[in-house]
Write an enzyme that holds these catalytic residues in place. Structure first.
Site, PDB file in Angstrom:
ATOM      1  N   ARG A  80     -36.964 -12.632   1.224  1.00 25.26           N
ATOM      2  CA  ARG A  80     -37.812 -11.573   0.701  1.00 25.26           C
ATOM      3  C   ARG A  80     -39.027 -11.367   1.853  1.00 25.26           C
ATOM      4  O   ARG A  80     -39.971 -10.455   1.214  1.00 25.26           O
ATOM      5  CB  ARG A  80     -38.534 -12.178  -0.528  1.00 25.26           C
ATOM      6  CG  ARG A  80     -38.004 -11.623  -1.816  1.00 25.26           C
ATOM      7  CD  ARG A  80     -38.211 -12.167  -3.068  1.00 25.26           C
ATOM      8  NE  ARG A  80     -38.329 -11.514  -4.320  1.00 25.26           N
ATOM      9  CZ  ARG A  80     -37.365 -11.791  -5.143  1.00 25.26           C
ATOM     10  NH1 ARG A  80     -36.310 -12.362  -5.067  1.00 25.26           N
ATOM     11  NH2 ARG A  80     -37.347 -10.739  -6.152  1.00 25.26           N
ATOM     12  N   ARG A 117     -38.446 -14.892 -20.009  1.00 26.41           N
ATOM     13  CA  ARG A 117     -38.988 -14.802 -18.706  1.00 26.41           C
ATOM     14  C   ARG A 117     -40.353 -14.387 -18.988  1.00 26.41           C
ATOM     15  O   ARG A 117     -40.601 -13.214 -19.007  1.00 26.41           O
ATOM     16  CB  ARG A 117     -38.202 -14.214 -17.738  1.00 26.41           C
ATOM     17  CG  ARG A 117     -37.034 -14.990 -17.190  1.00 26.41           C
ATOM     18  CD  ARG A 117     -36.447 -14.084 -16.093  1.00 26.41           C
ATOM     19  NE  ARG A 117     -37.181 -13.479 -14.983  1.00 26.41           N
ATOM     20  CZ  ARG A 117     -36.608 -12.714 -13.934  1.00 26.41           C
ATOM     21  NH1 ARG A 117     -35.171 -12.830 -13.672  1.00 26.41           N
ATOM     22  NH2 ARG A 117     -37.312 -12.652 -13.097  1.00 26.41           N
ATOM     23  N   ARG A 168     -35.608  -6.367 -20.517  1.00 28.76           N
ATOM     24  CA  ARG A 168     -35.142  -7.510 -20.450  1.00 28.76           C
ATOM     25  C   ARG A 168     -36.259  -8.820 -20.783  1.00 28.76           C
ATOM     26  O   ARG A 168     -35.747  -9.684 -21.419  1.00 28.76           O
ATOM     27  CB  ARG A 168     -34.874  -7.859 -18.730  1.00 28.76           C
ATOM     28  CG  ARG A 168     -34.393  -9.149 -18.791  1.00 28.76           C
ATOM     29  CD  ARG A 168     -33.934  -9.483 -17.274  1.00 28.76           C
ATOM     30  NE  ARG A 168     -35.068  -9.662 -16.165  1.00 28.76           N
ATOM     31  CZ  ARG A 168     -34.923  -9.811 -14.870  1.00 28.76           C
ATOM     32  NH1 ARG A 168     -33.879  -9.912 -14.348  1.00 28.76           N
ATOM     33  NH2 ARG A 168     -35.796  -9.896 -14.160  1.00 28.76           N
ATOM     34  N   LYS A 173     -29.920  -6.910  -8.864  1.00 28.84           N
ATOM     35  CA  LYS A 173     -29.246  -8.032  -8.157  1.00 28.84           C
ATOM     36  C   LYS A 173     -28.502  -9.084  -8.748  1.00 28.84           C
ATOM     37  O   LYS A 173     -27.538  -9.287  -8.425  1.00 28.84           O
ATOM     38  CB  LYS A 173     -30.198  -8.593  -6.974  1.00 28.84           C
ATOM     39  CG  LYS A 173     -30.965  -7.674  -6.109  1.00 28.84           C
ATOM     40  CD  LYS A 173     -32.148  -8.234  -5.457  1.00 28.84           C
ATOM     41  CE  LYS A 173     -33.248  -8.856  -6.014  1.00 28.84           C
ATOM     42  NZ  LYS A 173     -34.330  -8.074  -6.597  1.00 28.84           N
ATOM     43  N   ARG A 209     -45.138  -7.418  -9.260  1.00 26.30           N
ATOM     44  CA  ARG A 209     -44.116  -7.760  -8.403  1.00 26.30           C
ATOM     45  C   ARG A 209     -43.462  -6.631  -7.507  1.00 26.30           C
ATOM     46  O   ARG A 209     -43.114  -6.826  -6.409  1.00 26.30           O
ATOM     47  CB  ARG A 209     -43.059  -8.084  -9.478  1.00 26.30           C
ATOM     48  CG  ARG A 209     -43.306  -9.414  -9.962  1.00 26.30           C
ATOM     49  CD  ARG A 209     -42.522  -9.516 -11.382  1.00 26.30           C
ATOM     50  NE  ARG A 209     -40.971  -9.945 -11.101  1.00 26.30           N
ATOM     51  CZ  ARG A 209     -40.248  -9.671 -12.049  1.00 26.30           C
ATOM     52  NH1 ARG A 209     -40.851  -9.808 -13.355  1.00 26.30           N
ATOM     53  NH2 ARG A 209     -38.968  -9.834 -11.900  1.00 26.30           N
TER      54      ARG A 209
HETATM   55  P1  B4P Z   1     -31.281  -8.138 -12.673  1.00 22.54           P
HETATM   56  O1  B4P Z   1     -30.196  -7.802 -12.159  1.00 22.54           O
HETATM   57  O2  B4P Z   1     -31.584  -8.992 -13.491  1.00 22.54           O
HETATM   58  O3  B4P Z   1     -32.469  -7.896 -11.787  1.00 22.54           O
HETATM   59  P2  B4P Z   1     -33.118  -8.668 -10.342  1.00 22.54           P
HETATM   60  O4  B4P Z   1     -32.905  -7.501  -9.225  1.00 22.54           O
HETATM   61  O5  B4P Z   1     -31.952  -9.794 -10.061  1.00 22.54           O
HETATM   62  O6  B4P Z   1     -34.317  -9.209 -10.630  1.00 22.54           O
HETATM   63  P3  B4P Z   1     -35.612 -10.104 -10.175  1.00 22.54           P
HETATM   64  O7  B4P Z   1     -36.182  -9.725  -8.852  1.00 22.54           O
HETATM   65  O8  B4P Z   1     -36.659 -10.064 -11.117  1.00 22.54           O
HETATM   66  O9  B4P Z   1     -35.125 -11.391  -9.797  1.00 22.54           O
HETATM   67  P4  B4P Z   1     -35.463 -12.830  -9.047  1.00 22.54           P
HETATM   68  O10 B4P Z   1     -34.978 -13.839 -10.037  1.00 22.54           O
HETATM   69  O11 B4P Z   1     -34.888 -12.691  -7.752  1.00 22.54           O
HETATM   70  O12 B4P Z   1     -31.821  -6.688 -13.563  1.00 22.54           O
HETATM   71  C1  B4P Z   1     -32.928  -6.497 -14.550  1.00 22.54           C
HETATM   72  C2  B4P Z   1     -32.558  -5.871 -15.643  1.00 22.54           C
HETATM   73  O13 B4P Z   1     -31.948  -4.527 -15.514  1.00 22.54           O
HETATM   74  C3  B4P Z   1     -31.492  -6.662 -16.451  1.00 22.54           C
HETATM   75  O14 B4P Z   1     -32.148  -6.630 -17.849  1.00 22.54           O
HETATM   76  C4  B4P Z   1     -30.375  -5.793 -16.375  1.00 22.54           C
HETATM   77  O15 B4P Z   1     -29.441  -5.994 -17.576  1.00 22.54           O
HETATM   78  C5  B4P Z   1     -30.731  -4.558 -16.175  1.00 22.54           C
HETATM   79  N1  B4P Z   1     -29.645  -3.695 -15.448  1.00 22.54           N
HETATM   80  C6  B4P Z   1     -29.199  -4.147 -14.394  1.00 22.54           C
HETATM   81  N2  B4P Z   1     -28.618  -3.222 -13.678  1.00 22.54           N
HETATM   82  C7  B4P Z   1     -28.652  -1.966 -14.611  1.00 22.54           C
HETATM   83  C8  B4P Z   1     -28.100  -0.595 -14.652  1.00 22.54           C
HETATM   84  N3  B4P Z   1     -27.385  -0.108 -13.659  1.00 22.54           N
HETATM   85  N4  B4P Z   1     -28.663   0.356 -15.629  1.00 22.54           N
HETATM   86  C9  B4P Z   1     -29.515  -0.110 -16.470  1.00 22.54           C
HETATM   87  N5  B4P Z   1     -29.933  -1.650 -16.611  1.00 22.54           N
HETATM   88  C10 B4P Z   1     -29.453  -2.482 -15.792  1.00 22.54           C
HETATM   89  O16 B4P Z   1     -37.230 -12.893  -8.810  1.00 22.54           O
HETATM   90  C11 B4P Z   1     -38.029 -13.591  -9.767  1.00 22.54           C
HETATM   91  C12 B4P Z   1     -39.353 -14.211  -9.162  1.00 22.54           C
HETATM   92  O17 B4P Z   1     -39.119 -15.220  -8.422  1.00 22.54           O
HETATM   93  C13 B4P Z   1     -40.050 -13.166  -8.061  1.00 22.54           C
HETATM   94  O18 B4P Z   1     -40.968 -12.272  -8.545  1.00 22.54           O
HETATM   95  C14 B4P Z   1     -40.641 -14.194  -7.242  1.00 22.54           C
HETATM   96  O19 B4P Z   1     -42.085 -14.647  -7.686  1.00 22.54           O
HETATM   97  C15 B4P Z   1     -39.825 -15.535  -7.451  1.00 22.54           C
HETATM   98  N6  B4P Z   1     -38.950 -15.643  -6.036  1.00 22.54           N
HETATM   99  C16 B4P Z   1     -37.552 -15.369  -6.083  1.00 22.54           C
HETATM  100  N7  B4P Z   1     -37.040 -15.371  -4.727  1.00 22.54           N
HETATM  101  C17 B4P Z   1     -37.947 -15.425  -3.975  1.00 22.54           C
HETATM  102  C18 B4P Z   1     -38.214 -15.553  -2.454  1.00 22.54           C
HETATM  103  N8  B4P Z   1     -37.253 -15.419  -1.875  1.00 22.54           N
HETATM  104  N9  B4P Z   1     -39.384 -15.714  -1.871  1.00 22.54           N
HETATM  105  C19 B4P Z   1     -40.549 -15.923  -2.649  1.00 22.54           C
HETATM  106  N10 B4P Z   1     -40.409 -15.826  -4.162  1.00 22.54           N
HETATM  107  C20 B4P Z   1     -39.418 -15.404  -4.774  1.00 22.54           C
END
Ligand code: B4P
Length: 191
Positions: free
Chosen positions: A89, A134, A128, A14, A146
């Protein structure tokens, strides 16, 4: 305004795809994960509380993230549209978002849902964790917690938008550019 939700499990890409999408479409990026990490970095009371919850792999309470999103939206009254990343979420967050948008006669145009298998998610997040600093990425059991939170609480959000026929499933495995093209194709059809 064009408002879209980028949806998917932790590590589904995302954050990665949001950066490319906001550049192409000029949308305002609202990531609750980034907003929470900024509160943590600034050592605010909210951030200190949130860190304890995030380090266990759990979701931060709805009222906290809804409040953060509401004030972030108010700060950008002239945005061309918002890209919501990692929000909503839970079903309550989804209902609250619809109400916030309705205040300005706006709505969600589409939810793009990235689909990625669990083992690939774990692999990406562990990788990552080697460089991100993190704390929620360094421990496999926290990463799996998670994913459990996602399955138990977050998949309901897709059900909510399904009832309004607003969900498009996107294969989230492949190269970053391939996935970006698939996302753009869906957005261009809606614009
Ligand atoms: P990202 O792109 O960083 O992943 P994400 O889906 O954004 O991650 P996440 O769910 O952890 O984040 P959030 O901050 O929302 O990709 C991950 C990795 O994969 C990277 O290293 C990237 O380089 C790699 N990658 C990407 N695409 C790729 C591909 N095609 N092939 C190979 N590798 C690839 O959440 C973090 C925490 O915040 C949650 O657990 C929760 O505790 C809290 N939180 C956030 N929003 C919340 C909400 N609305 N309600 C309650 N808690 C919340």
């Amino acid at each position: 305004m064009f408002n879209l939700i980028l949806f998917g499990p932790p590590g589904s890409g995302k954050g990665t795809q949001s950066e490319k999408l906001i550049e192409k479409y000029g949308l305002k990026h609202l990531s609750t994960g980034d907003l929470l990490r900024s509160e943590i970095a600034n050592q605010t009371a909210l951030g200190l509380e949130a860190k304890k919850i995030m380090d266990k792999g759990h979701l931060v309470p709805d009222e906290v993230v809804i409040g953060m999103i509401s004030s972030a939206m108010e700060q950008h009254p002239n945005a061309k549209g918002f890209l919501f990343d990692g929000f909503p979420r839970t079903a309550s967050q989804a209902e609250a978002l619809d109400k916030l948008l309705a205040l300005n006669n706006e709505e969600i145009a589409v939810m793009l849902a990235l689909e990625v298998g669990e083992e690939e998610l774990v692999k990406r997040l562990m990788k990552r964790g080697e460089t991100s600093g993190r704390s929620d990425d360094t421990n496999e059991s926290v990463i799996r917690a998670r994913i459990v939170e996602y399955l138990q609480k977050t998949t309901a959000v897709a059900d909510y938008y399904h009832t309004f026929d607003k969900v498009k499933l996107i294969k989230g495995e492949g190269t970053i550019d391939e996935i970006f093209s698939a996302l753009c194709k869906e957005i261009d059809e809606k614009l």
